[in-house]
Design a protein around this motif. Structure first.
Motif, PDB file in Angstrom:
ATOM      1  N   MET A   1       0.851  -1.228  -0.078  1.00 43.25           N
ATOM      2  CA  MET A   1       0.037  -0.082   0.023  1.00 43.25           C
ATOM      3  C   MET A   1       0.797   1.271  -0.001  1.00 43.25           C
ATOM      4  O   MET A   1       1.946   1.239   0.653  1.00 43.25           O
ATOM      5  CB  MET A   1      -1.152   0.002   1.309  1.00 43.25           C
ATOM      6  CG  MET A   1      -2.074  -0.713   1.241  1.00 43.25           C
ATOM      7  SD  MET A   1      -3.147  -0.469   2.462  1.00 43.25           S
ATOM      8  CE  MET A   1      -4.119  -1.795   2.563  1.00 43.25           C
ATOM      9  N   PRO A   2       0.328   2.258  -0.755  1.00 39.99           N
ATOM     10  CA  PRO A   2       1.076   3.534  -0.357  1.00 39.99           C
ATOM     11  C   PRO A   2       1.133   3.875   0.943  1.00 39.99           C
ATOM     12  O   PRO A   2       0.344   4.119   1.564  1.00 39.99           O
ATOM     13  CB  PRO A   2       0.485   4.587  -1.495  1.00 39.99           C
ATOM     14  CG  PRO A   2      -0.562   3.590  -2.129  1.00 39.99           C
ATOM     15  CD  PRO A   2      -0.874   2.390  -1.656  1.00 39.99           C
ATOM     16  N   GLN A   3       2.556   4.713   1.161  1.00 44.35           N
ATOM     17  CA  GLN A   3       2.493   5.049   2.502  1.00 44.35           C
ATOM     18  C   GLN A   3       1.562   6.199   2.920  1.00 44.35           C
ATOM     19  O   GLN A   3       0.932   6.336   4.013  1.00 44.35           O
ATOM     20  CB  GLN A   3       3.900   6.027   2.401  1.00 44.35           C
ATOM     21  CG  GLN A   3       4.498   6.602   4.078  1.00 44.35           C
ATOM     22  CD  GLN A   3       4.424   5.568   4.741  1.00 44.35           C
ATOM     23  OE1 GLN A   3       4.743   4.211   4.638  1.00 44.35           O
ATOM     24  NE2 GLN A   3       3.854   5.539   6.158  1.00 44.35           N
ATOM     25  N   TRP A   4       0.979   7.040   1.985  1.00 40.32           N
ATOM     26  CA  TRP A   4      -0.069   8.039   2.261  1.00 40.32           C
ATOM     27  C   TRP A   4      -1.378   7.256   3.047  1.00 40.32           C
ATOM     28  O   TRP A   4      -2.034   7.870   3.612  1.00 40.32           O
ATOM     29  CB  TRP A   4      -0.377   9.171   1.210  1.00 40.32           C
ATOM     30  CG  TRP A   4      -1.041   8.481  -0.051  1.00 40.32           C
ATOM     31  CD1 TRP A   4      -0.364   8.001  -1.106  1.00 40.32           C
ATOM     32  CD2 TRP A   4      -2.345   8.092  -0.127  1.00 40.32           C
ATOM     33  NE1 TRP A   4      -1.161   7.406  -1.974  1.00 40.32           N
ATOM     34  CE2 TRP A   4      -2.511   7.215  -1.369  1.00 40.32           C
ATOM     35  CE3 TRP A   4      -3.651   8.176   0.492  1.00 40.32           C
ATOM     36  CZ2 TRP A   4      -3.908   6.998  -1.859  1.00 40.32           C
ATOM     37  CZ3 TRP A   4      -4.811   7.983  -0.012  1.00 40.32           C
ATOM     38  CH2 TRP A   4      -4.926   7.235  -1.094  1.00 40.32           C
ATOM     39  N   LEU A   5      -1.532   6.210   2.284  1.00 41.87           N
ATOM     40  CA  LEU A   5      -2.754   5.494   2.780  1.00 41.87           C
ATOM     41  C   LEU A   5      -2.747   4.657   3.989  1.00 41.87           C
ATOM     42  O   LEU A   5      -3.484   4.636   4.705  1.00 41.87           O
ATOM     43  CB  LEU A   5      -3.183   4.255   1.660  1.00 41.87           C
ATOM     44  CG  LEU A   5      -4.375   3.464   1.907  1.00 41.87           C
ATOM     45  CD1 LEU A   5      -5.660   4.415   2.092  1.00 41.87           C
ATOM     46  CD2 LEU A   5      -4.405   2.567   0.586  1.00 41.87           C
ATOM     47  N   LEU A   6      -1.268   4.331   4.269  1.00 39.14           N
ATOM     48  CA  LEU A   6      -0.934   3.457   5.554  1.00 39.14           C
ATOM     49  C   LEU A   6      -0.968   4.869   6.815  1.00 39.14           C
ATOM     50  O   LEU A   6      -1.520   4.455   7.721  1.00 39.14           O
ATOM     51  CB  LEU A   6       0.223   2.898   5.336  1.00 39.14           C
ATOM     52  CG  LEU A   6       0.425   1.690   4.549  1.00 39.14           C
ATOM     53  CD1 LEU A   6       2.020   1.451   4.658  1.00 39.14           C
ATOM     54  CD2 LEU A   6      -0.425   0.794   5.117  1.00 39.14           C
ATOM     55  N   ASP A   7      -0.571   6.139   6.171  1.00 36.50           N
ATOM     56  CA  ASP A   7      -0.733   7.170   7.230  1.00 36.50           C
ATOM     57  C   ASP A   7      -2.437   7.363   7.535  1.00 36.50           C
ATOM     58  O   ASP A   7      -2.422   7.449   8.979  1.00 36.50           O
ATOM     59  CB  ASP A   7      -0.071   8.235   6.851  1.00 36.50           C
ATOM     60  CG  ASP A   7       1.644   8.137   6.749  1.00 36.50           C
ATOM     61  OD1 ASP A   7       2.124   7.162   7.424  1.00 36.50           O
ATOM     62  OD2 ASP A   7       1.919   8.859   5.865  1.00 36.50           O
ATOM     63  N   TRP A   8      -2.958   7.277   6.581  1.00 31.70           N
ATOM     64  CA  TRP A   8      -4.351   7.560   6.815  1.00 31.70           C
ATOM     65  C   TRP A   8      -5.005   6.318   7.640  1.00 31.70           C
ATOM     66  O   TRP A   8      -5.961   6.735   8.445  1.00 31.70           O
ATOM     67  CB  TRP A   8      -4.960   7.878   5.586  1.00 31.70           C
ATOM     68  CG  TRP A   8      -6.316   8.303   5.670  1.00 31.70           C
ATOM     69  CD1 TRP A   8      -6.884   9.534   6.022  1.00 31.70           C
ATOM     70  CD2 TRP A   8      -7.753   7.646   5.203  1.00 31.70           C
ATOM     71  NE1 TRP A   8      -8.354   9.776   5.929  1.00 31.70           N
ATOM     72  CE2 TRP A   8      -8.695   8.409   5.417  1.00 31.70           C
ATOM     73  CE3 TRP A   8      -7.740   6.461   4.738  1.00 31.70           C
ATOM     74  CZ2 TRP A   8     -10.042   8.068   5.201  1.00 31.70           C
ATOM     75  CZ3 TRP A   8      -9.232   6.139   4.287  1.00 31.70           C
ATOM     76  CH2 TRP A   8     -10.143   7.030   4.512  1.00 31.70           C
ATOM     77  N   LEU A   9      -4.621   5.126   7.338  1.00 34.47           N
ATOM     78  CA  LEU A   9      -5.264   4.021   8.059  1.00 34.47           C
ATOM     79  C   LEU A   9      -4.774   3.982   9.596  1.00 34.47           C
ATOM     80  O   LEU A   9      -5.377   3.498  10.380  1.00 34.47           O
ATOM     81  CB  LEU A   9      -4.936   2.845   7.208  1.00 34.47           C
ATOM     82  CG  LEU A   9      -5.663   2.600   6.147  1.00 34.47           C
ATOM     83  CD1 LEU A   9      -4.973   1.221   5.392  1.00 34.47           C
ATOM     84  CD2 LEU A   9      -7.290   2.471   6.351  1.00 34.47           C
ATOM     85  N   ALA A  10      -3.549   4.770   9.762  1.00 36.96           N
ATOM     86  CA  ALA A  10      -3.021   4.719  11.140  1.00 36.96           C
ATOM     87  C   ALA A  10      -3.794   5.733  12.078  1.00 36.96           C
ATOM     88  O   ALA A  10      -3.923   5.937  13.317  1.00 36.96           O
ATOM     89  CB  ALA A  10      -1.562   4.917  11.340  1.00 36.96           C
ATOM     90  N   GLY A  11      -4.475   6.641  11.379  1.00 38.12           N
ATOM     91  CA  GLY A  11      -5.085   7.883  12.056  1.00 38.12           C
ATOM     92  C   GLY A  11      -6.749   7.467  12.060  1.00 38.12           C
ATOM     93  O   GLY A  11      -7.291   6.254  12.141  1.00 38.12           O
ATOM     94  N   THR A  12      -7.389   8.562  12.100  1.00 37.46           N
ATOM     95  CA  THR A  12      -8.865   8.608  12.202  1.00 37.46           C
ATOM     96  C   THR A  12      -9.576   7.980  11.014  1.00 37.46           C
ATOM     97  O   THR A  12     -10.806   7.429  11.091  1.00 37.46           O
ATOM     98  CB  THR A  12      -9.327   9.802  12.748  1.00 37.46           C
ATOM     99  OG1 THR A  12      -9.038  11.035  11.970  1.00 37.46           O
ATOM    100  CG2 THR A  12      -9.097  10.178  13.963  1.00 37.46           C
ATOM    101  N   GLY A  13      -8.886   7.984   9.968  1.00 36.34           N
ATOM    102  CA  GLY A  13      -9.626   7.693   8.520  1.00 36.34           C
ATOM    103  C   GLY A  13      -9.597   5.984   8.597  1.00 36.34           C
ATOM    104  O   GLY A  13     -10.670   5.583   7.792  1.00 36.34           O
ATOM    105  N   ALA A  14      -9.075   5.507   9.371  1.00 38.06           N
ATOM    106  CA  ALA A  14      -9.192   3.901   9.221  1.00 38.06           C
ATOM    107  C   ALA A  14     -10.640   3.311   9.508  1.00 38.06           C
ATOM    108  O   ALA A  14     -11.099   2.616   8.744  1.00 38.06           O
ATOM    109  CB  ALA A  14      -8.088   3.134  10.646  1.00 38.06           C
TER     110      ALA A  14
END
Length: 146
Positions: A1-14
């Protein structure tokens, strides 16, 4: 997965991503809710509260999507036809809906159950059980618990 998606999934977007992906994947639209769940779980694997919340959101979203298909099935005029999903449901009743987690045929089962006018609450129970067990298994495998 792209890093921006992993960062988003680590936050409230998950939570939103997992819920929406699970909902859409459970309707007749294709989707990959397991990938979103795995991505979110791997970001904070030691946070048991968050892991539990993600599993519940995936299960609820997927169950609601399946019950949306059930509702669509209720709207289809009832004519005598035959399909594999209908045959399964006629033979085994609403407990067969526990298999609604399966690829391909699983999306057709709730639709057929609605079309066959199977009871809402027992359909919800069996669909939900199958969906939650699937996401729990995905989570346990992802977190190397089993």
């Amino acid at each position: 997965m792209p890093q921006w998606l992993l960062d988003w999934l680590a936050g409230t977007g998950a939570e939103a991503a997992v819920f929406l992906s699970a909902f859409i994947s459970s309707t007749l639209m294709p989707g990959g809710s397991e990938a979103f769940l795995v991505g979110a779980l791997t970001q904070t694997p030691d946070d048991l509260v968050r892991v539990s919340r993600l599993i519940v959101l995936a299960g609820v979203g997927n169950t609601l999507g399946a019950m949306t298909s059930w509702g669509i099935g209720r709207l289809i005029p009832h004519k005598e036809t035959s399909s594999r999903a209908q045959a399964w449901l006629k033979r085994y009743g609403t407990p067969a809906l526990v298999l609604s987690w399966l690829p391909i045929v699983g999306d057709a089962l709730p639709l057929a159950a609605g079309w066959l006018r199977m009871p809402f609450w027992s359909s919800l129970l069996w669909v939900g059980l199958g969906k939650f067990l699937r996401y729990l298994t995905v989570a346990l495998v992802t977190l190397s618990v089993i």
